[in-house]
Design an enzyme around this catalytic site. Structure first.
Site, PDB file in Angstrom:
ATOM      1  N   HIS A  67      -2.697  49.952  31.987  1.00 49.03           N
ATOM      2  CA  HIS A  67      -1.232  50.079  32.050  1.00 49.03           C
ATOM      3  C   HIS A  67      -0.710  50.798  30.804  1.00 49.03           C
ATOM      4  O   HIS A  67       0.079  51.747  30.903  1.00 49.03           O
ATOM      5  CB  HIS A  67      -0.608  48.681  32.167  1.00 49.03           C
ATOM      6  CG  HIS A  67       0.886  48.671  32.106  1.00 49.03           C
ATOM      7  ND1 HIS A  67       1.677  48.507  33.217  1.00 49.03           N
ATOM      8  CD2 HIS A  67       1.747  48.801  31.055  1.00 49.03           C
ATOM      9  CE1 HIS A  67       2.956  48.543  32.866  1.00 49.03           C
ATOM     10  NE2 HIS A  67       3.023  48.708  31.552  1.00 49.03           N
ATOM     11  N   GLU A  68      -1.157  50.339  29.637  1.00 49.68           N
ATOM     12  CA  GLU A  68      -0.704  50.955  28.388  1.00 49.68           C
ATOM     13  C   GLU A  68      -1.243  52.371  28.241  1.00 49.68           C
ATOM     14  O   GLU A  68      -0.569  53.245  27.678  1.00 49.68           O
ATOM     15  CB  GLU A  68      -1.113  50.091  27.187  1.00 49.68           C
ATOM     16  CG  GLU A  68      -0.477  48.706  27.163  1.00 49.68           C
ATOM     17  CD  GLU A  68       1.045  48.756  27.150  1.00 49.68           C
ATOM     18  OE1 GLU A  68       1.612  49.743  26.616  1.00 49.68           O
ATOM     19  OE2 GLU A  68       1.679  47.828  27.677  1.00 49.68           O
ATOM     20  N   HIS A  71       1.113  54.716  29.878  1.00 48.64           N
ATOM     21  CA  HIS A  71       2.200  55.105  28.980  1.00 48.64           C
ATOM     22  C   HIS A  71       1.721  56.133  27.955  1.00 48.64           C
ATOM     23  O   HIS A  71       2.382  57.145  27.706  1.00 48.64           O
ATOM     24  CB  HIS A  71       2.727  53.881  28.229  1.00 48.64           C
ATOM     25  CG  HIS A  71       3.485  52.905  29.076  1.00 48.64           C
ATOM     26  ND1 HIS A  71       4.531  53.270  29.881  1.00 48.64           N
ATOM     27  CD2 HIS A  71       3.341  51.550  29.218  1.00 48.64           C
ATOM     28  CE1 HIS A  71       5.024  52.188  30.489  1.00 48.64           C
ATOM     29  NE2 HIS A  71       4.308  51.148  30.113  1.00 48.64           N
TER      30      HIS A  71
END
Length: 396
Positions: A67-68, A71
């Protein structure tokens, strides 16, 4: 959030973890093995439940890293430097070294992480539901898919600092063309959302006796603190517009040679000056930055044989160009290993920058007698120089 230890590197991005992450790992494994899997997959052995819990925890934290990374990778595509990813008690955080340059860049970056979580959740649930699998594998995949979708819904709430709040800020920023106004709106929603979580958590504890209420209240407190920090950062970004890292830096900091032993560093440089951090030079080139705390972490009997270069933070992790916008420098300062940055040009030292230096510049602006002067022009140069030198003595 500074990593206490490193886990590896993916796509050139450093992955680390804060010590608090270990507590969450233990809690996740314990709750899954003792409660969740015996309920969802009855009839298995305790050893199987423990193995399922460990596997689910590994996949869960892997999904947080992914998920990170969503980003981070999108941020790099938009030209935003990434300092790394850190896992901690509330999940993960991608450390940006500068603010998004536009509303579009922020929107793309904010949506990239949830898109990854959505993909993981759907794939895991389909894998669990589509075909015959052993009960243990089915239970693990179903839980991982379900938890990713739950977290996706929570994370898309339109309240800073959640991803949904960043999406809202990007939309408002694009419509209003005012970053500060957009941040204030999203930040106020984040503040209200966090306060509601705290209140609900306390009600669960007081009237229901549910232990989970404490965790909900604690999470709400973290979100409230983070929302306030977002608002303060936005205000600072506007106040620092037009300034660069060179404006508040200490221009002639005390330096140390890279081949100086730790013993000589402590006796001849740190003790007479009591500064917090020192640029390290290799000849006339910048090698890194060192703090007395790094020396104290070494066994005392190794000080006389260990050179400073062995314990310093290398220059490539601590240097910033003098022309870097001060708002971007401030964002990077908050994640810098020693909360200090070396201001460098062509491998030559120009100065030393700390959060204290930036705070002094803002404070001077608030108290300058002539408000028509631009920020950074007060105090006068000779007084500003003394203030900057004094700032480097902070021992926080």
């Amino acid at each position: 959030m500074t990593a206490a230890f490193r886990l590896g590197r993916i796509a050139g991005i450093e992955i680390g973890a804060h010590w608090s992450w270990l507590l969450v790992v233990a809690l996740v494994v314990w709750s899954l093995a003792a409660g969740v899997f015996p309920h969802t997959n009855p009839g298995l052995t305790d050893g199987t439940y423990l193995a399922m819990a460990v596997a689910a925890a590994v996949l869960f934290f892997a999904s947080i890293v992914l998920h990170e990374l969503g980003h981070a990778v999108q941020a790099r595509r938009d030209g935003i430097a990434i300092g790394g990813i850190t896992l901690w008690v509330f999940g993960g955080v991608a450390q940006l070294r500068q603010e998004p340059p536009s509303a579009g860049a922020e929107l793309r970056m904010a949506l990239a992480g949830p898109a990854v979580s959505l993909a993981i959740g759907v794939v895991c649930l389909l894998a669990a539901l589509a075909g015959p699998l052993p009960a243990a594998a089915d239970g693990v995949l179903f839980w991982v898919g379900q938890i990713n979708l739950y977290l996706l819904v929570f994370n898309l709430m339109p309240a800073l600092p959640l991803d949904g709040g960043r999406v809202l800020r990007a939309i408002l920023w694009a419509r209003r063309r005012d970053y500060l106004s957009a941040t204030r709106t999203a930040g106020k929603l984040g503040r209200g959302f966090a306060q509601a979580m705290i209140g609900l958590g306390l009600l669960l504890v007081i009237f229901v006796g549910a232990f989970s209420g404490l965790w909900l209240a604690f999470l709400g407190w973290f979100l409230l603190t983070a929302a306030e920090a977002e608002l303060q950062t936005a205000e600072a970004r506007v106040s620092l517009a037009g300034l660069t890292a060179a404006d508040p830096m200490v221009r002639a900091p005390v330096t140390v040679d890279a081949d100086t032993t730790v013993q000589e560093f402590m006796d001849d440089i740190f003790l007479p000056t009591r500064y917090t951090a020192f640029p390290v030079l290799d000849g006339d080139r910048v090698a890194g930055i060192v703090s007395f705390r790094q020396a104290l972490a070494l066994p005392r009997d190794t000080w006389s044989t260990t050179p400073v270069r062995a314990i310093m933070v290398p220059a490539d992790e601590a240097c910033i160009d003098p022309d870097t916008p001060l708002a971007d420098a401030l964002a990077r300062l908050t994640t810098a290993p020693l909360q200090r940055l070396l201001v460098c040009r062509d491998d030559r030292l120009a100065g030393l920058l700390s959060l204290t230096d930036v705070a002094r510049l803002i404070e001077a602006d608030l108290h300058r007698p002539d408000t028509s002067l631009p920020l950074g022009s007060w105090p006068p140069p000779h007084e500003s120089s003394r203030a900057r030198r004094g700032a480097s003595t902070s021992t926080s």
